[in-house]
Design an enzyme around this catalytic site. Sequence first.
Site, PDB file in Angstrom:
ATOM      1  N   ASP A  61       6.717  28.174 -23.527  1.00 48.51           N
ATOM      2  CA  ASP A  61       5.705  27.139 -23.356  1.00 48.51           C
ATOM      3  C   ASP A  61       6.256  26.102 -22.380  1.00 48.51           C
ATOM      4  O   ASP A  61       7.466  26.051 -22.121  1.00 48.51           O
ATOM      5  CB  ASP A  61       5.410  26.505 -24.717  1.00 48.51           C
ATOM      6  CG  ASP A  61       4.466  25.332 -24.631  1.00 48.51           C
ATOM      7  OD1 ASP A  61       3.398  25.481 -24.019  1.00 48.51           O
ATOM      8  OD2 ASP A  61       4.810  24.263 -25.172  1.00 48.51           O
TER       9      ASP A  61
ATOM     10  N   ASP B  68       4.742  22.242 -21.802  1.00 50.43           N
ATOM     11  CA  ASP B  68       4.700  20.859 -22.276  1.00 50.43           C
ATOM     12  C   ASP B  68       5.327  20.727 -23.657  1.00 50.43           C
ATOM     13  O   ASP B  68       4.940  21.421 -24.602  1.00 50.43           O
ATOM     14  CB  ASP B  68       3.251  20.367 -22.314  1.00 50.43           C
ATOM     15  CG  ASP B  68       2.655  20.243 -20.921  1.00 50.43           C
ATOM     16  OD1 ASP B  68       3.201  19.475 -20.118  1.00 50.43           O
ATOM     17  OD2 ASP B  68       1.658  20.939 -20.637  1.00 50.43           O
TER      18      ASP B  68
END
Length: 221
Positions: free
Chosen positions: A14, A16
């Site tokens: 991922d 953020d």
Amino acid sequence: MPATALTAHALLLDMDGTLVNSDAVVERCWRRWALRNGLDPEAALKVVHGRQGYATMAVLLPDRPMELNHADNRVMLAEETADTDGVVPVGGAPAFMDAIASLPHALVTSADLALARARMTAAGLRMPELRVTAESVGASKPDPEGFLKGAAGLGFGPADCIVFEDSEAGIAAGRAAGMRVVGVGPRAAALSPDAHVDDLSQIRVEAASDGSIVLHFDARA
């Protein structure tokens, strides 16, 4: 007992909250949107992380026509892409990205490609060659589609992959994909990932002689 090491053949990352700390801009943009729509900004911020914007809007305004959510999401993406003030790497992210440069890995993010490039560049991080962005999927996390596409793009099955995530929606997506999950940061701490770290400085990456990737976790994890 928390895992002290995990072994995989591919890593799905991922962005953020996992590689990039973008909380400042996310909070600025979503506070404005919440106020425009008559919502409590603090309540809204509890559900914004991990999902694509339109999916978050659907959670917050369940009776709202989806076409309005998609329209607002386009505006939100443009605002977020233009605002990189305060975007910095998560602790240990530069060294971690260097350590996995020659190993199978992919970015799997709810951001679109323009936003992903803007934030990775602002944080001074290398963009992985394979990236699964908002344009690549038909469903937002917590749907597992993004992680499954990332695994397929790297040529590995779900059991061979480890997901790195910070949010409830992202960890749920990784689990739904049949993958193990390393939780990164405070949001992940209470979500019972297979291993948890405060940041990426607590991970040592070992490329094993059989081609596997061994992740060693600091005792604090």
